[in-house]
Scaffold this active site. Structure first.
Site, mmCIF file in Angstrom:
data_model
loop_
_atom_site.group_PDB
_atom_site.id
_atom_site.type_symbol
_atom_site.label_atom_id
_atom_site.label_comp_id
_atom_site.label_asym_id
_atom_site.label_seq_id
_atom_site.Cartn_x
_atom_site.Cartn_y
_atom_site.Cartn_z
ATOM 1 N N SER A 124 -23.009 -26.089 96.449
ATOM 2 C CA SER A 124 -22.874 -27.026 95.329
ATOM 3 C C SER A 124 -23.607 -28.316 95.635
ATOM 4 O O SER A 124 -23.685 -28.744 96.804
ATOM 5 C CB SER A 124 -21.384 -27.327 95.127
ATOM 6 O OG SER A 124 -21.224 -28.445 94.279
ATOM 7 N N TYR A 148 -13.004 -30.622 98.655
ATOM 8 C CA TYR A 148 -13.761 -29.490 98.101
ATOM 9 C C TYR A 148 -15.199 -29.511 98.636
ATOM 10 O O TYR A 148 -15.720 -28.506 99.119
ATOM 11 C CB TYR A 148 -13.752 -29.550 96.564
ATOM 12 C CG TYR A 148 -14.827 -28.721 95.936
ATOM 13 C CD1 TYR A 148 -14.770 -27.330 95.971
ATOM 14 C CD2 TYR A 148 -15.946 -29.316 95.341
ATOM 15 C CE1 TYR A 148 -15.779 -26.565 95.420
ATOM 16 C CE2 TYR A 148 -16.962 -28.563 94.793
ATOM 17 C CZ TYR A 148 -16.884 -27.188 94.832
ATOM 18 O OH TYR A 148 -17.888 -26.430 94.306
ATOM 19 N N LYS A 152 -17.518 -26.873 101.189
ATOM 20 C CA LYS A 152 -18.847 -26.285 100.923
ATOM 21 C C LYS A 152 -19.808 -26.634 102.054
ATOM 22 O O LYS A 152 -20.619 -25.803 102.480
ATOM 23 C CB LYS A 152 -19.378 -26.765 99.570
ATOM 24 C CG LYS A 152 -18.662 -26.153 98.374
ATOM 25 C CD LYS A 152 -18.960 -24.659 98.249
ATOM 26 C CE LYS A 152 -18.103 -23.973 97.215
ATOM 27 N NZ LYS A 152 -18.279 -22.522 97.149
HETATM 28 C C1 UD1 Z 1 -17.793 -31.508 89.340
HETATM 29 C C2 UD1 Z 1 -17.453 -31.822 90.760
HETATM 30 C C3 UD1 Z 1 -18.366 -31.011 91.642
HETATM 31 C C4 UD1 Z 1 -18.213 -29.529 91.329
HETATM 32 C C5 UD1 Z 1 -18.506 -29.290 89.871
HETATM 33 C C6 UD1 Z 1 -18.249 -27.857 89.486
HETATM 34 C C7 UD1 Z 1 -16.583 -34.099 90.869
HETATM 35 C C8 UD1 Z 1 -16.835 -35.516 91.295
HETATM 36 N N1 UD1 Z 1 -17.596 -33.232 91.031
HETATM 37 O O1 UD1 Z 1 -19.129 -31.973 89.081
HETATM 38 O O2 UD1 Z 1 -18.017 -31.239 92.983
HETATM 39 O O3 UD1 Z 1 -19.108 -28.782 92.111
HETATM 40 O O4 UD1 Z 1 -17.682 -30.123 89.077
HETATM 41 O O5 UD1 Z 1 -16.919 -27.563 89.474
HETATM 42 O O6 UD1 Z 1 -15.516 -33.779 90.400
HETATM 43 N N2 UD1 Z 1 -16.514 -35.984 82.229
HETATM 44 C C9 UD1 Z 1 -15.902 -36.695 81.206
HETATM 45 N N3 UD1 Z 1 -14.753 -36.187 80.680
HETATM 46 C C10 UD1 Z 1 -14.176 -35.031 81.096
HETATM 47 C C11 UD1 Z 1 -14.814 -34.306 82.139
HETATM 48 C C12 UD1 Z 1 -15.975 -34.813 82.685
HETATM 49 O O7 UD1 Z 1 -16.389 -37.742 80.807
HETATM 50 O O8 UD1 Z 1 -13.131 -34.646 80.580
HETATM 51 C C13 UD1 Z 1 -17.790 -36.487 82.798
HETATM 52 C C14 UD1 Z 1 -17.694 -36.775 84.284
HETATM 53 O O9 UD1 Z 1 -17.310 -38.102 84.521
HETATM 54 C C15 UD1 Z 1 -19.144 -36.498 84.708
HETATM 55 C C16 UD1 Z 1 -19.652 -35.451 83.714
HETATM 56 O O10 UD1 Z 1 -18.741 -35.489 82.631
HETATM 57 O O11 UD1 Z 1 -19.910 -37.640 84.538
HETATM 58 C C17 UD1 Z 1 -19.665 -34.073 84.315
HETATM 59 O O12 UD1 Z 1 -18.391 -33.806 84.884
HETATM 60 P P1 UD1 Z 1 -18.008 -32.380 85.456
HETATM 61 O O13 UD1 Z 1 -18.302 -31.342 84.445
HETATM 62 O O14 UD1 Z 1 -16.617 -32.465 85.994
HETATM 63 O O15 UD1 Z 1 -19.068 -32.149 86.633
HETATM 64 P P2 UD1 Z 1 -19.370 -33.029 87.957
HETATM 65 O O16 UD1 Z 1 -18.443 -34.152 88.105
HETATM 66 O O17 UD1 Z 1 -20.831 -33.343 87.948
#
Ligand code: UD1
Length: 339
Positions: A124, A148, A152
């Site tokens: 990841s 997590y 990895k």
């Molecule tokens: C996350 C994990 C990463 C993991 C990946 C796949 C973190 C910091 N990183 O990546 O380690 O490999 O998921 O499982 O958790 N967001 C919102 N609202 C929401 C959900 C997300 O605004 O309800 C935003 C987050 O702040 C982020 C973006 O959407 O900026 C993407 O979030 P997400 O899909 O959780 O992915 P990552 O954080 O990049």
């Protein structure tokens, strides 16, 4: 090639089963079904046009893995089977190390016992932690910032050491950015249990009416629209990268190079919401909340090495990711539960 796909009933695993079958390989799925559905394997078999056996077993059970490898005469392993909820990993680090690192020890042992020498490992972008610059390339230092991510990183080190130990093991460490979307048929997709941790499944559950609004984790980031930017990758592009990875492992030995899998393009949370609204033809209510612990402002991949080593590039754009995710959600409003 006969391929044992660990975590084959999950989101990434089930789509990879289809791509493997379509490319003429013979996949077998192994999954403990803790966060996955046997229906996904059945549907993948239908889409791929061939029977795909499902072995229900835990990835930490080396004896069961060895049996499955021998019984199905596997020539390669793709290892997706892991826990991946960042917040939960902070509360339950032992569970995460046991499952993710302990699981990978068991996989390597079983492969050694059964004489299987090709491994594709799900890593990841989380291993990079806070990037010094973007796009980020594979030689950037690893520095995960949560349990997590530590698991990895530990698995990458373990596989590197196992490859360096002088045997014939060949591995690829595929570092995924943000896999999203669904199979274009609407039959396979992402179906997380409970409240989704990730953006795209949350957005699609709001669109279908299962949740009232999307929390946006911060609109004050140093980005053009104030929301975080990520490298979203269509799950079928990711699946096809795994087929290419199997080809790239042939003949190799003793090495475990890491490859980024992304599009090389960043999209903000607001851009994802707007594109999903277009796909679904309906508004997606949002509420800005505080920043989520551990988030970084901008992360996207340098995908040059994957292009070079695998001859692979992502082909599908954000529009396809949203359209396909929406089709699965619309046609399976309760996920796989309803059959
Ligand atoms: C996350 C994990 C990463 C993991 C990946 C796949 C973190 C910091 N990183 O990546 O380690 O490999 O998921 O499982 O958790 N967001 C919102 N609202 C929401 C959900 C997300 O605004 O309800 C935003 C987050 O702040 C982020 C973006 O959407 O900026 C993407 O979030 P997400 O899909 O959780 O992915 P990552 O954080 O990049």
């Amino acid at each position: 090639m006969r391929v044992l796909v660990l975590g084959g009933a999950g989101f990434l695993g089930s789509h990879t089963l289809v791509a493997l079958a379509e490319a003429g390989h013979a996949p077998v799925a192994l999954d403990n079904l803790v966060n996955a559905s046997a229906r996904a394997v059945e549907r993948a078999a239908g889409l791929g046009g061939r029977a795909i056996p499902l072995v229900v077993a835990d990835v930490r059970d080396a004896a069961a893995l060895e049996r499955a490898l021998r019984e199905h005469r596997a020539e390669a392993v793709i290892h997706f089977a892991a826990l991946k909820a960042v917040a939960r990993s902070v509360r339950e680090p032992l569970e995460y190390f046991d499952n993710n690192v302990g699981g990978t020890v068991a996989v390597l042992r079983a492969m050694q016992q059964a004489g299987v020498e090709r491994l594709v490992f799900s890593s990841s972008a989380t291993v990079y932690g806070v990037p010094a610059r973007v796009p980020i390339a594979e030689d950037a230092p690893r520095g995960a910032v949560n349990p997590y991510g530590h698991t990895k990183h530990a698995c990458e080190l373990l596989i590197e050491d196992a490859c360096a130990a002088g045997g014939r093991l060949a591995a690829l460490l595929l570092r995924y950015f943000n896999p999203v979307g669904a199979h274009p048929s609407g039959r396979l997709g992402e179906d997380p249990r409970g409240t989704p941790d990730n953006l795209m499944p949350f957005v699609s559950q709001v669109a279908v009416g299962r949740r009232p609004w999307l929390p946006v984790f911060g609109a004050d980031w140093p980005t053009p629209d104030g929301t975080c930017v990520r490298d979203y990758l269509h799950v079928m592009d990711l699946a096809e990268a795994h087929v290419a990875a199997l080809g790239a492992l042939e003949g190799g030995g003793g090495r475990a190079p890491a490859l980024n899998l992304g599009t090389g393009r960043g999209h903000s949370v607001r851009e994802v919401v707007a594109e999903f609204e277009r796909a679904a033809g309906r508004p997606i209510p949002t509420r800005v909340e505080g920043r989520r612990a551990g988030d970084v402002a901008v992360l996207y991949a340098d995908c040059g090495r994957a292009a070079q080593v695998l001859g692979w590039r992502a082909r599908r754009d954000l529009r396809a990711m949203c359209a396909d995710a929406w089709r699965f959600q619309r046609e399976n409003p309760s996920g796989y539960a309803a059959g």
